[in-house]
Structure formats: structure tokens, C-alpha cells
Design a protein around this motif. Structure first.
Motif, PDB file in Angstrom:
ATOM      1  N   LEU A 105       0.839  -1.199   0.000  1.00  0.00           N
ATOM      2  CA  LEU A 105       0.000   0.000   0.000  1.00  0.00           C
ATOM      3  C   LEU A 105       0.869   1.242   0.000  1.00  0.00           C
ATOM      4  O   LEU A 105       2.039   1.208   0.423  1.00  0.00           O
ATOM      5  CB  LEU A 105      -0.923   0.041   1.216  1.00  0.00           C
ATOM      6  CG  LEU A 105      -0.321   0.474   2.555  1.00  0.00           C
ATOM      7  CD1 LEU A 105      -1.272   1.423   3.265  1.00  0.00           C
ATOM      8  CD2 LEU A 105       0.022  -0.703   3.429  1.00  0.00           C
ATOM      9  N   GLY A 107       0.586   4.431   1.977  1.00  0.00           N
ATOM     10  CA  GLY A 107      -0.096   5.243   2.986  1.00  0.00           C
ATOM     11  C   GLY A 107      -0.091   6.684   2.491  1.00  0.00           C
ATOM     12  O   GLY A 107       0.560   7.006   1.492  1.00  0.00           O
ATOM     13  N   ALA A 108      -0.806   7.552   3.167  1.00  0.00           N
ATOM     14  CA  ALA A 108      -0.893   8.941   2.704  1.00  0.00           C
ATOM     15  C   ALA A 108       0.502   9.540   2.536  1.00  0.00           C
ATOM     16  O   ALA A 108       1.353   9.427   3.408  1.00  0.00           O
ATOM     17  CB  ALA A 108      -1.684   9.756   3.720  1.00  0.00           C
ATOM     18  N   ASP A 145      -5.304   5.399  -0.598  1.00  0.00           N
ATOM     19  CA  ASP A 145      -6.473   6.183  -0.181  1.00  0.00           C
ATOM     20  C   ASP A 145      -6.810   7.204  -1.247  1.00  0.00           C
ATOM     21  O   ASP A 145      -6.314   8.327  -1.201  1.00  0.00           O
ATOM     22  CB  ASP A 145      -6.170   6.908   1.143  1.00  0.00           C
ATOM     23  CG  ASP A 145      -5.863   5.926   2.251  1.00  0.00           C
ATOM     24  OD1 ASP A 145      -4.684   5.558   2.392  1.00  0.00           O
ATOM     25  OD2 ASP A 145      -6.796   5.510   2.936  1.00  0.00           O
ATOM     26  N   ARG A 208     -11.469  13.748  11.462  1.00  0.00           N
ATOM     27  CA  ARG A 208     -11.839  12.971  10.267  1.00  0.00           C
ATOM     28  C   ARG A 208     -13.297  13.186   9.879  1.00  0.00           C
ATOM     29  O   ARG A 208     -13.826  12.461   9.028  1.00  0.00           O
ATOM     30  CB  ARG A 208     -11.557  11.492  10.509  1.00  0.00           C
ATOM     31  CG  ARG A 208     -10.136  11.202  10.947  1.00  0.00           C
ATOM     32  CD  ARG A 208      -9.742   9.768  10.807  1.00  0.00           C
ATOM     33  NE  ARG A 208      -9.517   9.405   9.406  1.00  0.00           N
ATOM     34  CZ  ARG A 208      -9.006   8.226   9.024  1.00  0.00           C
ATOM     35  NH1 ARG A 208      -8.713   7.301   9.934  1.00  0.00           N
ATOM     36  NH2 ARG A 208      -8.809   7.963   7.745  1.00  0.00           N
ATOM     37  N   LYS A 246     -15.085   1.478   5.348  1.00  0.00           N
ATOM     38  CA  LYS A 246     -14.268   1.732   6.550  1.00  0.00           C
ATOM     39  C   LYS A 246     -14.906   2.825   7.376  1.00  0.00           C
ATOM     40  O   LYS A 246     -15.758   3.572   6.858  1.00  0.00           O
ATOM     41  CB  LYS A 246     -12.839   2.096   6.145  1.00  0.00           C
ATOM     42  CG  LYS A 246     -12.677   3.489   5.510  1.00  0.00           C
ATOM     43  CD  LYS A 246     -11.214   3.746   5.149  1.00  0.00           C
ATOM     44  CE  LYS A 246     -11.013   5.198   4.706  1.00  0.00           C
ATOM     45  NZ  LYS A 246      -9.620   5.485   4.344  1.00  0.00           N
ATOM     46  N   HIS A 247     -14.563   2.928   8.654  1.00  0.00           N
ATOM     47  CA  HIS A 247     -13.725   2.040   9.465  1.00  0.00           C
ATOM     48  C   HIS A 247     -14.672   1.245  10.356  1.00  0.00           C
ATOM     49  O   HIS A 247     -15.319   1.862  11.221  1.00  0.00           O
ATOM     50  CB  HIS A 247     -12.774   2.861  10.304  1.00  0.00           C
ATOM     51  CG  HIS A 247     -11.947   3.806   9.509  1.00  0.00           C
ATOM     52  ND1 HIS A 247     -12.401   5.069   9.109  1.00  0.00           N
ATOM     53  CD2 HIS A 247     -10.703   3.708   8.982  1.00  0.00           C
ATOM     54  CE1 HIS A 247     -11.449   5.676   8.412  1.00  0.00           C
ATOM     55  NE2 HIS A 247     -10.406   4.877   8.308  1.00  0.00           N
ATOM     56  N   LEU A 301      -9.430   1.737  13.917  1.00  0.00           N
ATOM     57  CA  LEU A 301      -8.407   1.839  14.963  1.00  0.00           C
ATOM     58  C   LEU A 301      -9.033   2.156  16.316  1.00  0.00           C
ATOM     59  O   LEU A 301      -8.338   2.273  17.315  1.00  0.00           O
ATOM     60  CB  LEU A 301      -7.397   2.937  14.577  1.00  0.00           C
ATOM     61  CG  LEU A 301      -6.532   2.611  13.371  1.00  0.00           C
ATOM     62  CD1 LEU A 301      -5.758   3.832  12.905  1.00  0.00           C
ATOM     63  CD2 LEU A 301      -5.568   1.463  13.681  1.00  0.00           C
ATOM     64  N   ASP A 333      -6.458  -1.877  10.039  1.00  0.00           N
ATOM     65  CA  ASP A 333      -6.005  -0.532   9.688  1.00  0.00           C
ATOM     66  C   ASP A 333      -4.644  -0.252  10.334  1.00  0.00           C
ATOM     67  O   ASP A 333      -4.419  -0.561  11.495  1.00  0.00           O
ATOM     68  CB  ASP A 333      -7.047   0.491  10.184  1.00  0.00           C
ATOM     69  CG  ASP A 333      -6.742   1.893   9.722  1.00  0.00           C
ATOM     70  OD1 ASP A 333      -7.492   2.804  10.076  1.00  0.00           O
ATOM     71  OD2 ASP A 333      -5.738   2.068   8.997  1.00  0.00           O
ATOM     72  N   MET A 360      -2.514  -4.964   7.737  1.00  0.00           N
ATOM     73  CA  MET A 360      -1.766  -3.820   7.236  1.00  0.00           C
ATOM     74  C   MET A 360      -0.523  -3.644   8.111  1.00  0.00           C
ATOM     75  O   MET A 360      -0.619  -3.635   9.341  1.00  0.00           O
ATOM     76  CB  MET A 360      -2.620  -2.545   7.292  1.00  0.00           C
ATOM     77  CG  MET A 360      -2.050  -1.394   6.518  1.00  0.00           C
ATOM     78  SD  MET A 360      -3.085   0.090   6.553  1.00  0.00           S
ATOM     79  CE  MET A 360      -4.468  -0.369   5.531  1.00  0.00           C
TER      80      MET A 360
HETATM   81  C1  GLC Z   1      -4.829   5.326   8.054  1.00  0.00           C
HETATM   82  C2  GLC Z   1      -6.315   5.471   8.114  1.00  0.00           C
HETATM   83  C3  GLC Z   1      -7.057   4.679   7.079  1.00  0.00           C
HETATM   84  C4  GLC Z   1      -6.212   4.557   5.826  1.00  0.00           C
HETATM   85  C5  GLC Z   1      -4.984   3.767   6.166  1.00  0.00           C
HETATM   86  C6  GLC Z   1      -4.031   3.615   4.980  1.00  0.00           C
HETATM   87  O1  GLC Z   1      -4.300   5.246   9.325  1.00  0.00           O
HETATM   88  O2  GLC Z   1      -6.931   5.235   9.373  1.00  0.00           O
HETATM   89  O3  GLC Z   1      -8.293   5.355   6.822  1.00  0.00           O
HETATM   90  O4  GLC Z   1      -6.945   3.902   4.812  1.00  0.00           O
HETATM   91  O5  GLC Z   1      -4.258   4.321   7.249  1.00  0.00           O
HETATM   92  O6  GLC Z   1      -3.521   4.847   4.600  1.00  0.00           O
END
Ligand code: GLC
Length: 612
Positions: A105, A107-108, A145, A208, A246-247, A301, A333, A360
Motif C-alpha cells: 500500500l 499510505g498517505a 487512499d 476525520r 471503513k472504518h 483503529l 487498519d 496492514m
Molecule cells: C490510516 C487510516 C485509514 C487509511 C490507512 C491507509 O491510518 O486510518 O483510513 O486507509 O491508514 O492509509
């Protein structure tokens, strides 16, 4: 005589063996004829060639392909499929093959060095090449995301965040937006979206809130299926992109002050609802999601009644999988599994046995795999549970066409930030606006006014319009987003050539006479997750000062608020003629002017209470 009898016996044995060998060879030949090749390989000597094995055949039913592949998998190959690793944690990409990882993945903010659409496409394609080095060649599921368009990629269409779509409350619009998002995501080789959020946001202090559709369960429920069908397509048996509900479950009802993360106040906190309250308010959107065929559900979470969701067998297995009949796979998560009280080894056992299918792993994937090897070998994680998790993941991969669909090419990137998608985003902006007040019927504005003064920190700031989860986790402030249009730009384009539009961000205008209209666009700086947990969401003193200056410099005052949630403006708003909630409109700021100047009516309604 004795010798003769011995000879006779040996001849009999020999000829029986010959006959047996004859029939065995016929049976074997028949097997090969039936194309059901036999592959002589096992845990130790993985030498067989599976390139022709039935699971590679796209004409076979998914279930047949799943069972065939599962039948060839060693214990380690099964375990690898349960690992979803954050890409930046991979120091040696050969680990993808060594551990047979099931997913990666972003992540942001976890973007390729070349942070362009092509860079993303090349990155995901490169990761997939490592699966070709494995015996079974099971493709990676790559997730990200894309919660308001494929907003990780500079230049992508950035749609309004979900709170604005909740204000529009238009399922068809939500479906079309998610359809467009799926196309822009798939063009980069990513077929798994960690969206939509189906949280029901009950406390607007939560950072959020803007990721949710609403604080009203039925409004979230009304949009849930549309988002999932938009991403996956009408036929969930052959999803275009996998959606993630989610979540799960109850994140929107966390209690202020219970965050486990010391930097947060409410995010990743506690939910203390009764089961009846949880079911009544927070389960219906997920029920709708399962009915719409959602392929993945992300365990939140938060905890419920003291138990982390990733450890909650009742909610994950009894309710979600058995009562609701969820056939997809549960993904935990972020670091949620390891936040279960106890050591990582025990947490892994608890989470998998509770019903988490894919874990994850922002860190520690090798430890996870070692723990799962140990716990499956000693029976703490039953083989049946491991096989069930692998089946769910493989079912998703085959149904998604991962083994069969061609990788996207550079030609596919034209869809990203396309005019068509930007027009759709502009429509969404229009429909998301909520008119909070217009006491002197200031609207719609005349395009031929003499002078309009514009000010405010969010007036010419595409970064503020987009908010968090835009290229970077916390978003990026400033008017930087490639292809985007600020609200100011939209105003300038909307008026006649005779109309003067004067912009000064802090409201310092030196006019001989008052302007006909003053427009101030202010709101929240970008934030994401618990960073946005705020005890008293309100406008900054600077923004309030700007508004006051413009109020004195104009005959009529319009305040447009760019925020992820309602702000406390009760006192100062008494002097404002017109107030519009624009939420986080995304890249197409012109949509605001479309309504300001009467091109379109206000249709948005409050998705969450806003006290004025
Ligand atoms: C984050 C978020 C979740 C997101 C995930 C992957 O902590 O809680 O919404 O999809 O990590 O980025």
C-alpha cells in the motif's frame, strides 16, 4: 521342484507388476490428456512448473481457480498473502518474492520519487515484476487512499471531500465521482481503494469528520452503495477497482479525550455505545455496503467497550461475516493489530482468529510473517482459518482480474485530471454548497456589478480547497495544485469585462467608495486524522479581522467558509449578510462562482448540524 515353484512365483510377481505399470501409465496418460497436470512438488523441493496450472486459466470459474491455486500453496506461500506492507517499509524489493507478499500500500504521502501519474504507474508496475520471480506468480494487491479522487497524484481531479458530497446527498453524483476516481486510480496500476468512509461522525471536533458523508446514519446509508458501485461497477463479481467500507465499526462515535495516541484527542479513541446503539446508528451503512458487494472492509483503529476492533471476533466474524454474510476480506487498519494490548505474537493470533484476513503492516512485516509461521505451525491459528483468509484474498484477486488484466500504459494516463472529470468535480462543488444565511437577498450576484472586492486565506488557495489526503497526508497549503482552479479564479472568470474584481488576501483595501460587494473566503488550514482533532473548531483571529475589514469596505458582505466541518461563528456571523458553507471543494473552485452568480441554484443541505 522348489526352484521351479520359486521361478513360477517370481514370474507371476513380475508379470503382475508389468500389468500394474501398464494400467498406471494409462491412467497417468489419461490425466495428462485431461489437462489436469500433476505437479510433483512439496514444501521442500519447490521445483515444479506451475505455469500451465488451471488457476492461470481465465476461462475457469473463480472458485475453481482459487481452489486450484490453494491446493498448490505451501504454508509460507499462504502466510505471505496475509501481509499488506507499506511500500516505504520495503528496503529490498526482492522481499516481495522472498516472503510472497499479498499486498502493498501507499499510505498517505507515500509516493514515488517521480511523483507524477507516470511515476505512480511505473512504481506499481515495478513492484509487480517481483511477483513474477515466485513459483506461483500471485500478483500483489496494491492499495491507496483515493478518498476524493486519486488525490495522491499531482494533477489528478480532486473531488470535494465526502462531507461536501454528504451535503449534496445525491447518490448518482457519488456513483459517478467514484467511477471517475476508479478510472484515475486504475490508470496508475492501483485497483484497491481505501474508500468510502462509512463512519457516522457524531462529534465534529474529530479531525476525520470531513472524510465522512454525515452525522446522520441514513444519509451515510443512502450514499454508501453508490460509492461502492461507482468504484467496483454494477457487477461486484467482476470489480473494476475494489472498494473498502471503513472504518468498521463505530469510529464516528469515539469519545473526546480517549485517544490512545497522545498527540490526538479523539481519533483512535474509545466507543462506549451499547450494542443496540452501535447497531442502530453505525451498522446500517456497512450492511448496505455488504449488500452492494463491497470486497473489503477495514477494521477501525477505535475500540468498542474496551476491545480494539481488530481483536473483536464478535463484530468481525459473527456480525460482519456470518450475520451480514460478508464474502470479501477484512483488512486491519495501519498499526491496529499491534495496538491490541499484548505482545505482537499474541496480537497476530488474536487478530487473525478474530476475523482479520489481511494485516496492514506499516512496519515489522518480517516479524509478522515469523509470528504467523509459528502460530500456524503450533495450531494457535488453525489451518482452516488461514485457508479461509487466503481464499477470501485470492477470490478478490481473481475477481478483480489481477492475474489476467493487462497493466495500464502511458496512454491510459490521459484520463487523470481530464476535462470530463474536472467538469464532474465542478458539478459536485456546486451541489455541495449550503446557503447558511442570506438576510438581504444578496444572491445571486449580478455579473455586471461595478466593483467586487475579494479577500481571505482560502480565496486563492487550491491547497486549502482540497484539505488533507491530497498528495501529502496533511495536504499542502497554497495555490499549488496542478490543473486546479481557485474560488477567486472562478469569480474573476464569471463577471463581465466591465466588473472590477480586486483581490487582497488580508482585506486591506484603499477605496474611495465602498465596493458593491465584498466576498471573504476563509476557513480551516488543511489537516488529516487526529492532527485535526480540535476542541473548538472556529475561524482564526486573522480570518475574523479580514472579514471585519471587508465588511467596512463593502455595501454587502458574503462569507464563504472552506472547512472540513461546521465552525463556531455564532457571534461574529451576526454582522454578516450572507454565509455559504463550501466544505472542502477540491480542485474545481469555479463551482462556487457558478452558484454565486446564479448559474445554478443552491441545493446542498447540512450533513451535520451547524449552530448559527
Ligand atoms: C490510516 C487510516 C485509514 C487509511 C490507512 C491507509 O491510518 O486510518 O483510513 O486507509 O491508514 O492509509
Amino acid at each position: 521342484m522348489k526352484k521351479f515353484l520359486n521361478l513360477k512365483k517370481n514370474i507371476f510377481i513380475f508379470s503382475s507388476l508389468l500389468v500394474l505399470l501398464f494400467f498406471l501409465s494409462i491412467w497417468l496418460w489419461h490425466q495428462f490428456q485431461k489437462e489436469e497436470r500433476l505437479y510433483f512438488c512439496d514444501d521442500k523441493t519447490i521445483i515444479c512448473d506451475l505455469s500451465e496450472a488451471p488457476y492461470h486459466d481465465p476461462s475457469l470459474p473463480v472458485e475453481e481457480r482459487v481452489e486450484d491455486l490453494l491446493s498448490h500453496m505451501t504454508l509460507d506461500e499462504k502466510i505471505g498473502q496475509l501481509a499488506l506492507v507499506e511500500r516505504s517499509e520495503i528496503k529490498d524489493k526482492n522481499d516481495i518474492a522472498t516472503y510472497g507478499l499479498g499486498g502493498l500500500l501507499s499510505g498517505a504521502g507515500s509516493h514515488p520519487e517521480n511523483n507524477t501519474a507516470l511515476g505512480w504507474q511505473e512504481m506499481t508496475a515495478d513492484y509487480q515484476t517481483y511477483t513474477k520471480k515466485t513459483r506461483l506468480q500471485i500478483p500483489l494487491l496494491y492499495g491507496a487512499d483515493a478518498i476524493h479522487g486519486n488525490s495522491n497524484v499531482p494533477g489528478a481531479t480532486v473531488f470535494p471531500h465526502q462531507i461536501g458530497l454528504g451535503a449534496a446527498n445525491d447518490p448518482d453524483l457519488v456513483r459517478r465521482i467514484n467511477e471517475a476516481t476508479a478510472k484515475e486510480l486504475a490508470a496508475t496500476g492501483i485497483y484497491w481503494n481505501y474508500a468510502p468512509s462509512l463512519d457516522v461522525a457524531k462529534d465534529l471536533r474529530w479531525g476525520r469528520t470531513y472524510e465522512t458523508f454525515s452525522s446522520e446514519s441514513d444519509r451515510v446509508e443512502n450514499l454508501a452503495a453508490a460509492a461502492i458501485i461507482g468504484l467496483q461497477g454494477e457487477n461486484s463479481a467482476t470489480p473494476f477497482v475494489i472498494a473498502t467500507a471503513k472504518h468498521y465499526i463505530g469510529s464516528g462515535a469515539m469519545i473526546w479525550g480517549t485517544a490512545v495516541n497522545e498527540d490526538y484527542k479523539i481519533d483512535q479513541g474509545e466507543v462506549r455505545l451499547t450494542e443496540e446503539e452501535l447497531r442502530a446508528e453505525h451498522l446500517p451503512p456497512f450492511k448496505k455496503a455488504v449488500e452492494a458487494g463491497v470486497w473489503s472492509v477495514m477494521a477501525g483503529l477505535n475500540n468498542w467497550q474496551g476491545l480494539k476492533l481488530s481483536a473483536n471476533k464478535y463484530l468481525l466474524t459473527d456480525v460482519l461475516k456470518e450475520e451480514l454474510g460478508f464474502q470479501g476480506f477484512v483488512v486491519s487498519d495501519w498499526y491496529g493489530v499491534y495496538e491490541i494490548p499484548g505482545n505482537n505474537y499474541q496480537n497476530t493470533i488474536t487478530a487473525i482468529n478474530a476475523g482479520v484476513d489481511m494485516v496492514m503492516l506499516p512496519f515489522d512485516y518480517k516479524k509478522f510473517i515469523a509470528d504467523l509461521q509459528q502460530s500456524t505451525s503450533n495450531g494457535r491459528v488453525p489451518a482452516s482459518r488461514l485457508d479461509d483468509a487466503v481464499r477470501r484474498i485470492l477470490r478478490a484477486k481473481f475477481s478483480l482480474g489481477l492475474f489476467d488484466r493487462p497493466a495500464p500504459t502511458a496512454n491510459d494516463l490521459a484520463i487523470i485530471g481530464s476535462e470530463e472529470h474536472r467538469a464532474l468535480a465542478r458539478e459536485a462543488v456546486r451541489k455541495s454548497l449550503v446557503l447558511l444565511k442570506d438576510r438581504r437577498q444578496t444572491l445571486p450576484l449580478d455579473k455586471n456589478l461595478d466593483t467586487i472586492i475579494v479577500a481571505g486565506s482560502a480565496a486563492d488557495n487550491s491547497g486549502r480547497q482540497c484539505g488533507g489526503w491530497t498528495v501529502e497526508w496533511q495536504g499542502i497549503d497554497g495555490n499549488w495544485l496542478p490543473g486546479a482552479s481557485s474560488i477567486l479564479k472562478g469569480i474573476k472568470e464569471a463577471v463581465s469585462s466591465e466588473t472590477k474584481v480586486i483581490f487582497e488576501e488580508t482585506g486591506n483595501f484603499d477605496l474611495d467608495v465602498k465596493a458593491d460587494v465584498g466576498i471573504v473566503i476563509v476557513g480551516e488550514k488543511s489537516y488529516a486524522e487526529g492532527v485535526g482533532d480540535e476542541a473548538e473548531p472556529q475561524l482564526s483571529p486573522e480570518d475574523l479581522a479580514t472579514i471585519e475589514k471587508v465588511r467596512k469596505a463593502s455595501n454587502k458582505l458574503i462569507v464563504i467558509i472552506v472547512s472540513g466541518r461546521p465552525l463556531n461563528i455564532k457571534l461574529p456571523a451576526r454582522n454578516w449578510d450572507t454565509i455559504i458553507a463550501a466544505w472542502l471543494p477540491g480542485s474545481e473552485g469555479q463551482g462556487v462562482a457558478d452558484v454565486l452568480f446564479g448559474g445554478y441554484p443552491f441545493v446542498g443541505t447540512l450533513p451535520i448540524e451547524w449552530e448559527l
